[in-house]
Design a protein around this motif. Structure first.
Motif, short mmCIF file in Angstrom:
data_model
loop_
_atom_site.label_atom_id
_atom_site.label_comp_id
_atom_site.label_asym_id
_atom_site.label_seq_id
_atom_site.Cartn_x
_atom_site.Cartn_y
_atom_site.Cartn_z
N ILE A 128 0.79 -1.13 -0.19
CA ILE A 128 -0.03 0.16 0.09
C ILE A 128 0.82 1.27 0.01
N HIS A 129 0.35 2.34 -0.75
CA HIS A 129 1.05 3.54 -0.85
C HIS A 129 0.52 4.10 0.60
N CYS A 130 1.27 4.07 1.36
CA CYS A 130 0.68 4.70 2.92
C CYS A 130 0.95 6.19 3.22
N HIS A 131 1.85 6.91 2.33
CA HIS A 131 2.11 7.99 2.52
C HIS A 131 2.54 8.58 1.08
N LYS A 168 1.71 2.41 15.33
CA LYS A 168 1.83 3.22 16.43
C LYS A 168 1.15 4.79 16.27
N LYS A 169 0.76 5.14 17.23
CA LYS A 169 0.20 6.47 17.29
C LYS A 169 1.37 7.51 17.53
N LYS A 170 1.81 8.55 16.80
CA LYS A 170 2.65 9.50 17.18
C LYS A 170 2.10 10.69 17.20
N GLY A 171 1.75 11.25 18.04
CA GLY A 171 1.06 12.59 18.38
C GLY A 171 -0.37 12.48 17.69
N SER A 172 -0.44 13.29 16.69
CA SER A 172 -1.75 13.15 15.96
C SER A 172 -1.81 12.42 14.77
N ALA A 173 -0.61 11.80 14.51
CA ALA A 173 -0.44 11.09 13.24
C ALA A 173 -0.12 9.40 13.69
N TYR A 174 -0.10 8.30 12.77
CA TYR A 174 0.51 7.27 12.88
C TYR A 174 1.44 6.91 12.16
N ALA A 175 2.20 5.96 12.56
CA ALA A 175 3.30 5.07 11.94
C ALA A 175 3.25 3.46 11.93
N VAL A 180 7.72 3.79 9.34
CA VAL A 180 7.22 4.67 8.28
C VAL A 180 5.99 5.10 8.64
N PRO A 181 5.87 6.40 8.27
CA PRO A 181 4.61 7.12 8.68
C PRO A 181 3.46 6.84 7.66
N ILE A 182 2.24 7.03 8.28
CA ILE A 182 0.99 6.74 7.65
C ILE A 182 0.04 7.89 7.67
N SER A 183 -0.30 8.44 6.52
CA SER A 183 -1.06 9.60 6.20
C SER A 183 -2.44 9.32 6.76
N ARG A 184 -3.01 10.44 7.21
CA ARG A 184 -4.53 10.28 7.91
C ARG A 184 -5.27 10.10 6.79
N ARG A 185 -5.05 10.40 5.81
CA ARG A 185 -6.05 10.04 4.51
C ARG A 185 -6.00 8.65 4.07
N LYS A 186 -4.71 7.93 4.57
CA LYS A 186 -4.56 6.57 4.10
C LYS A 186 -5.00 5.65 5.45
#
Length: 264
Positions: A210-213, A227-234, A243-249
């Motif tokens: 998946i193109h996660c970011h 993992k939750k990193k602040g308001s984002a996820y990885a 690897v970061p995960i965008s909120r949209r994905k």
């Protein structure tokens, strides 16, 4: 019921002939009055011919209905129900052909009446013929073995992206866009390729990734945790990379990850 596809092959005809020969012996042992006035060999040929045509009519009916797309058990049921009518016609013709019409004065005066009497007379034998052939064919049918799942075809990473070094192997973990290059990470190491990130993602479309970011692609089979990193996820990968995960994905990522875990 006959579950396998029926075709009038030499093997099927051989089974039919053998059943007719053996069945005629059984009939003669029972000493039916219908052929008591005939020489024993003529009577034997008459009964063997009767049985052979009866078996053949039933088989042909099943094969025809199967070829027309009828689903089991209807080809067997309909052929068995129609057999007395067809067999009655053949039986009447064989009796006269062997010079053995019904003894005494016939109760019917028309051909249709004679045919109806013959159909009624052969109905019990028709059902015995159908039942015997069903039994024989079911015994001869090969056992159905459970289908083994297809082995997954090994993925050739170099076949998808030709510039991947041979020593990286085929088990890709992730890709990362870096300016005009793409970092490819596998279980065997990592390398920078002079490729377009978007084109590489398209080439790996058949892999479960998946193109996660915006600049990251990961192989879902190598995702260990989210993992939750602040308001984002990885996501944490099997080689220890994050690897970061965008909120949209994020929603799609979790759904795809769940599907992958279910399949494995």
């Amino acid at each position: 019921m006959i579950s396998q596809k029926i075709a009038l092959t030499p093997q099927t005809l051989k089974t039919t002939f053998a059943a007719s020969v053996a069945g005629a012996v059984v009939v003669l042992v029972l000493q039916p009055e219908h052929t008591s006035s005939l020489p024993i060999l003529v009577a034997y040929r008459l009964w063997a011919t009767h049985l052979f045509f009866g078996f053949l009519l039933f088989l042909s009916g099943v094969a025809l209905l199967q070829r027309l797309g009828w689903r089991n058990p209807w080809p067997t049921i309909v052929s068995a129900l129609m057999l007395p009518i067809l067999f009655g016609c053949v039986s009447l013709a064989l009796d006269y052909g062997f010079g053995n019409p019904e003894e005494g004065e016939p109760t019917a005066t028309t051909f249709l009446g004679l045919l109806l009497e013959e159909i009624v007379a052969v109905t019990p034998a028709s059902f015995v013929i159908a039942g015997a052939l069903i039994y024989l064919l079911r015994r001869e049918a090969p056992p159905v073995e459970p289908a083994e799942p297809d082995e997954p075809t090994p993925v050739s990473l170099r076949g998808l992206i030709a510039s991947v070094p041979l020593d990286l192997g085929n088990d890709i973990i992730r890709m990362h866009a870096q300016d005009h290059y793409v970092e490819v990470v596998t279980t065997q190491g990592r390398s920078l390729l002079s490729e377009q990130f978007g084109e590489c993602v398209e080439k790996l479309a058949d892999l479960d990734g998946i193109h996660c970011h915006r600049s990251h692609w990961v192989r879902l089979a190598h995702v260990v945790d989210i993992k939750k990193k602040g308001s984002a996820y990885a996501c944490l990968l099997s080689n220890g990379d994050e690897v970061p995960i965008s909120r949209r994905k994020y929603s799609e990522f979790k759904s795809r990850l769940h599907d992958t875990a279910t399949r494995t």
